[in-house]
Design a protein around this motif. Structure first.
Motif, short mmCIF file in Angstrom:
data_model
loop_
_atom_site.label_atom_id
_atom_site.label_comp_id
_atom_site.label_asym_id
_atom_site.label_seq_id
_atom_site.Cartn_x
_atom_site.Cartn_y
_atom_site.Cartn_z
N GLN A 40 45.70 -43.72 39.39
CA GLN A 40 45.26 -43.94 38.01
C GLN A 40 44.88 -45.39 37.77
O GLN A 40 43.98 -45.68 36.99
N GLN A 41 45.56 -46.29 38.47
CA GLN A 41 45.32 -47.72 38.23
C GLN A 41 44.11 -48.25 39.00
O GLN A 41 43.70 -49.39 38.81
N SER A 42 43.51 -47.41 39.88
CA SER A 42 42.39 -47.87 40.70
C SER A 42 41.13 -48.02 39.88
O SER A 42 40.85 -47.20 38.99
N SER A 43 40.36 -49.06 40.17
CA SER A 43 39.10 -49.27 39.46
C SER A 43 37.94 -48.54 40.14
O SER A 43 36.91 -48.27 39.52
N SER A 44 38.10 -48.22 41.43
CA SER A 44 37.03 -47.53 42.15
C SER A 44 37.22 -46.03 42.05
O SER A 44 38.33 -45.53 41.85
N THR A 45 36.13 -45.28 42.17
CA THR A 45 36.19 -43.82 42.09
C THR A 45 35.32 -43.21 43.18
O THR A 45 34.41 -43.85 43.72
N PHE A 46 35.64 -41.98 43.50
CA PHE A 46 34.80 -41.18 44.41
C PHE A 46 33.94 -40.29 43.53
O PHE A 46 34.45 -39.49 42.76
N LYS A 47 32.61 -40.42 43.65
CA LYS A 47 31.72 -39.61 42.81
C LYS A 47 31.39 -38.31 43.52
O LYS A 47 30.86 -38.31 44.64
N LEU A 48 31.71 -37.20 42.87
CA LEU A 48 31.40 -35.90 43.43
C LEU A 48 29.90 -35.64 43.36
O LEU A 48 29.29 -35.80 42.30
N LEU A 49 29.31 -35.26 44.51
CA LEU A 49 27.87 -35.00 44.58
C LEU A 49 27.68 -33.54 44.97
O LEU A 49 27.82 -33.17 46.13
N VAL A 50 27.35 -32.71 43.98
CA VAL A 50 27.23 -31.27 44.18
C VAL A 50 25.83 -30.84 43.78
O VAL A 50 25.35 -31.18 42.69
N GLY A 51 25.16 -30.10 44.67
CA GLY A 51 23.80 -29.67 44.36
C GLY A 51 23.49 -28.31 44.96
O GLY A 51 24.37 -27.60 45.46
N ARG A 52 22.23 -27.94 44.87
CA ARG A 52 21.77 -26.66 45.43
C ARG A 52 20.36 -26.86 45.95
O ARG A 52 19.72 -27.89 45.72
N ARG A 53 19.87 -25.85 46.67
CA ARG A 53 18.49 -25.88 47.14
C ARG A 53 17.55 -25.67 45.95
O ARG A 53 17.72 -24.72 45.17
N ARG A 54 16.55 -26.55 45.84
CA ARG A 54 15.56 -26.41 44.76
C ARG A 54 14.17 -26.68 45.30
O ARG A 54 13.99 -27.37 46.30
N ASP A 55 13.17 -26.18 44.55
CA ASP A 55 11.78 -26.34 45.00
C ASP A 55 11.27 -27.76 44.83
O ASP A 55 10.22 -28.10 45.37
N ASP A 56 11.98 -28.59 44.07
CA ASP A 56 11.48 -29.93 43.82
C ASP A 56 11.81 -30.91 44.96
O ASP A 56 11.43 -32.07 44.91
N PHE A 57 12.52 -30.44 46.01
CA PHE A 57 12.84 -31.28 47.17
C PHE A 57 12.62 -30.43 48.41
O PHE A 57 13.29 -29.41 48.62
#
Length: 619
Positions: free
Chosen positions: A307-324
């Protein structure tokens, strides 16, 4: 006496026979364990079959051709001919099928025992996932010391009897700790090949309990305080994800909302946030947070284990899309490869690779955090082209991501195709050579080529060559050629690797047409000729030296005698002994000679066949 008989009968009824397959039936997936409600396919090894369960006829097949009507539960079972093979297919297995006897020959004494189970609380792993190269433990509960049978995927591992003795035990890959209430099955060394395997524990009272093994790679991706079990930061929607805190005590939070508190080694408290999807436990001294499945709403949420940490792990969740999307369906080793990420209204774009960020493209088309060593970027208002400079085999299967605020995170996997990488296997004590290759795609064709120097002597299709009767004709360089349609890095249509085959002729063997003795004979004859020539030269030289010595001795004696008649050559031909001028020598010219030959008085001359003069004795 009655108690003894009943005990014996109970022992016979409860004992589980280790034979679960016979010689006539195979399964299409190579496994003997089936989950309840899952499909299963059985194939008879002969072209004609009468399928029976517990001696109840199901159908009759004559292949190639067709199978008759199903006489037993036709809503769940179908039968058909796959070429010349009769096939029996269960749309779904049921618990009532467990340990039923399946036959494809009525007259056969053997049968295939169906093993059908479900997930139960009496069979569980000590940890939710295994790590590669580590050991892993399953726990099977038993009551009243009853017999237990343990299974792995397509085989039986062991039978543990009521007296705690073991039969049919696979000691090479497993260890077992036994007590009256629990049996611990320990895998000695987990590999990636074990991921997804089904393990089973059977007891008479509980039936067959099954579970799947989940294998994760050792952690390699690190934040300041959190690592992931698969070494990646990108996760597909509905896929699992595991996070490990690098401290023994953790308070897991998402968006500053407390999930749970862990004190390891020990245990973690109750989950206060979505407990149906998230679990927490201690893996030794490491607090672990496991998501059964990631969902899109998790994307970019900050995860902390302090709780006291200033850094975080950002969750990166996606799916297959036609724009990539990629410009080509697959990449080739050592070539460039291009991904296209669409963006609207010139919005910011973030590009990711597996476990790191590649670059950020701002709305003014400037780039930050750019990995210029491995990538290049072409920027437009509507598209961003991400170019990998040099694709390697290590990139196969990597997840790449393109994030925009309007489209969210779009993901895709990279497929790397490559020509076969060949390995040759042989043993000097065996008369065979074998070729194997790793390639993508794996539709590989093989051929062996024998060469003598630059001459191609033979070509044989296939992975393996077995030399039945070795002769000198089999010696030389053998080259394995493998092709899957992908050119090599040098532009060749197939990969090559060579091995030299030497043939030794054993004394006393009958080798018709073998040139070995001819070569040896010619070598000996040459040596004899050389030695004879040396002896002749030596004797001729000795004879010449002897004659020369005799002539010198005779001339010396003539000079010493003082005889006036003893004249020198100069006296005979009329030339002063001190020499004479060139013009003083009398000359006559032979008209009939082709060359100018000057005859001195007292010397006769003639030509040999080669036109060279031969000088005879003086008169």
């Amino acid at each position: 006496m009655t108690k003894l008989v009943l005990l014996v009968l109970f022992r016979i009824l409860c004992f589980v026979q280790p034979i679960f397959t016979d010689e006539s039936i195979i399964t299409s997936n190579g496994k003997i364990l089936f989950y309840e409600n899952s499909p299963a396919t059985f194939i008879c090894k002969t072209s004609s079959a009468i399928w029976t369960i517990y001696s109840i006829k199901i159908t009759e097949c004559n292949c190639p051709g067709k199978c008759g009507d199903i006489f037993f539960d036709p809503t769940r079972i179908t039968a058909y001919c796959n070429g010349s093979s009769p096939v029996l297919h269960f749309n779904e297995m049921k618990l009532v099928d467990n340990y039923k006897h399946l036959k494809c020959f009525q007259q056969s004494s053997l049968s295939f025992k169906l093993l059908v189970g479900r997930r139960r609380d009496d069979f569980y792993p000590e940890e939710p996932f295994a790590l590669v190269n580590n050991s892993y433990t399953f726990v099977c509960e038993r009551k009243f010391g009853q017999d237990v049978v343990l299974y792995e995927d397509n085989k039986m591992i062991a039978t543990v009897n009521s007296d705690n003795s073991t039969d049919n035990f696979d000691k090479e890959n497993f260890a077992i700790n036994v007590d009256q209430r629990n049996i611990k099955l320990i895998m000695k060394k987990v590999g990636l090949k074990d991921d997804g395997k089904i393990f089973g524990c059977y007891t008479y009272m509980n039936g067959l309990s099954l579970l799947n093994l989940t294998v994760n790679l050792q952690p390699i991706f690190t934040d300041e305080s959190i690592i992931t079990s698969n070494g990646k930061i990108l996760f597909y929607e509905n896929s699992p994800a595991t996070f490990i805190c690098k401290n023994s005590n953790a308070i897991w939070t998402i968006h500053s909302i407390k999930i749970t508190e862990c004190n390891c080694p020990g245990k973690c408290g109750d989950i206060f946030f979505d407990p149906t999807r998230i679990t927490a436990y201690c893996n030794g001294s490491s607090p672990v947070l496991h998501f059964n499945e990631m969902i899109l709403v998790d994307n970019y949420k900050p995860l902390k284990c302090f709780q006291q940490s200033s850094s975080t792990f950002k969750l990166l969740v996606g799916r297959r899309r036609d724009d990539f999307y990629p410009e080509e369906p697959f990449a080739l080793v050592n070539n460039n490869y291009t991904f296209v990420c669409e963006r609207k209204f010139g919005q910011d774009v973030v590009l990711y690779e597996a476990n790191k960020m590649i670059a950020t493209i701002d709305s003014d088309n400037s780039t930050d955090n750019m990995d210029k060593e491995n990538f290049a970027i072409n920027v437009g208002q509507r598209n961003i082209q991400l170019i990998m400079k040099k694709v390697g085999l290590k990139d196969d299967g990597k997840i790449f991501g393109c994030y925009t605020y309007m489209n969210g995170l779009s993901l895709l996997n990279l497929t790397v195709n490559h020509a076969p990488e060949i390995k040759i296997f042989y043993e000097e004590t065996k008369t065979e050579i074998r070729c194997s290759a790793n390639a993508n795609p794996a539709n590989i064709t093989y051929a062996w080529v024998q060469r003598w120097g630059n001459i191609e002597k033979r070509r044989i299709n296939g992975k393996k060559i077995v030399f039945q009767n070795l002769t000198y004709q089999d010696a030389g360089e053998w080259t394995c050629q493998a092709s899957n349609g992908i050119p090599t890095t040098k532009g060749k249509k197939y990969s090559e690797k060579s091995v030299k085959v030497k043939v030794y002729i054993i004394e006393g063997s009958d080798e018709s047409g073998d040139p070995t003795w001819l070569i040896v004979g010619l070598t000996i004859a040459a040596l004899v000729i050389v030695i004879a020539a040396g002896i002749f030269c030596f004797k001729y030289h000795s004879y010449s030296m002897k004659k020369r010595a005799e002539n010198e001795k005779r001339n010396s004696s003539l000079h010493k005698s003082g005889d006036e008649t003893a004249k020198t050559v100069y006296d005979i031909i009329g030339i002063p002994e001190g020499g004479a001028a060139k013009n003083d020598i009398p000359k006559t010219r032979r008209k009939d000679d082709d060359q100018h030959i000057y005859d001195n008085p007292g010397i006769q001359s003639r030509k040999n066949e080669d036109g060279e003069p031969i000088y005879l004795e003086m008169k």
